[in-house]
Design an enzyme around this catalytic site. Sequence first.
Site, PDB file in Angstrom:
ATOM      1  N   GLU A 141     103.630   2.713  14.165  1.00 17.36           N
ATOM      2  CA  GLU A 141     102.201   2.440  13.950  1.00 17.36           C
ATOM      3  C   GLU A 141     101.347   3.699  14.118  1.00 17.36           C
ATOM      4  O   GLU A 141     100.385   3.896  13.373  1.00 17.36           O
ATOM      5  CB  GLU A 141     101.709   1.317  14.868  1.00 17.36           C
ATOM      6  CG  GLU A 141     102.371  -0.042  14.627  1.00 17.36           C
ATOM      7  CD  GLU A 141     102.325  -0.533  13.175  1.00 17.36           C
ATOM      8  OE1 GLU A 141     101.414  -0.131  12.424  1.00 17.36           O
ATOM      9  OE2 GLU A 141     103.213  -1.320  12.796  1.00 17.36           O
ATOM     10  N   HIS A 150     105.503   3.833   4.393  1.00 17.42           N
ATOM     11  CA  HIS A 150     106.869   3.405   4.681  1.00 17.42           C
ATOM     12  C   HIS A 150     107.872   4.330   4.009  1.00 17.42           C
ATOM     13  O   HIS A 150     107.694   4.735   2.866  1.00 17.42           O
ATOM     14  CB  HIS A 150     107.073   1.952   4.255  1.00 17.42           C
ATOM     15  CG  HIS A 150     106.395   1.007   5.185  1.00 17.42           C
ATOM     16  ND1 HIS A 150     105.819  -0.163   4.800  1.00 17.42           N
ATOM     17  CD2 HIS A 150     106.191   1.096   6.532  1.00 17.42           C
ATOM     18  CE1 HIS A 150     105.287  -0.762   5.851  1.00 17.42           C
ATOM     19  NE2 HIS A 150     105.493  -0.009   6.914  1.00 17.42           N
ATOM     20  N   CYS A 175     112.187  11.004  10.226  1.00 20.62           N
ATOM     21  CA  CYS A 175     113.052  11.876   9.423  1.00 20.62           C
ATOM     22  C   CYS A 175     112.309  13.201   9.210  1.00 20.62           C
ATOM     23  O   CYS A 175     111.111  13.300   9.488  1.00 20.62           O
ATOM     24  CB  CYS A 175     113.402  11.207   8.098  1.00 20.62           C
ATOM     25  SG  CYS A 175     112.046  11.161   6.914  1.00 20.62           S
TER      26      CYS A 175
HETATM   27 ZN   LIG Z   1     104.644  -0.136   8.685  1.00 22.93          ZN
HETATM   28 ZN   LIG Z   2     110.969   9.107   6.981  1.00 25.69          ZN
END
Ligand SMILES: [Zn+2]
Ligand SMILES: [Zn+2]
Length: 190
Positions: A141, A150, A175
């Site tokens: 969040e 996302h 990532c």
């Molecule tokens: Zn989300």
């Molecule tokens: Zn990512």
Amino acid sequence: MRYRLFTMKIGILPVGRVDLNVLAEVQRGLAKTFPDTACVVVKKILPVPKSAFDKKRNQYSSTAILNEIRVYASQNEMFHRVLGVVDVDIFVAELNYVFGEAYSPGKAALISLWRLKPQFYGENAGSDVFLLRALKESIHEVGHTLGLRHCPRSLCVMHFSNSIFDTDKKQSLLCDQCYLQAALAISSLG
Ligand SMILES: [Zn+2]
Ligand SMILES: [Zn+2]
């Protein structure tokens, strides 16, 4: 003595009664995950807004609670971001439930602990599982507040969690690509 200057200050705001261990874990974890970030647990407790309760659904409107967190954030400008933590079941109009919600980009975010507890699923797991889930959803969040969307990588913490299985599968890490985007957004705060 040199003082380290942090670029992003996050306030963790308990909304109603919340497990203090979770707040401490989220505080530690957020500061570790995001670069140049300091994190404090707010002493005050924001009451769960009564108007957020939906009688028919027996759940609380995530958006209504998030709006109160935004008001708090606008009144407390020492925080660049405010993450509210609530322990009631929350929903948004088009979904049965959510683990959290955030303005993206924005200053306010919210997570709910309700469906992160192993007991909710009849699991016999320890509190470490619970704390890790809370941390993942918190990072997710706060990531949204920095403008992150996302991520298609299923192990990245910015991957969408449709259920607790997705939350358990992903790591409590951004990532490389999401990390860079977060770092860029944080550096532009300073
Ligand atoms: Zn989300
Ligand atoms: Zn990512």
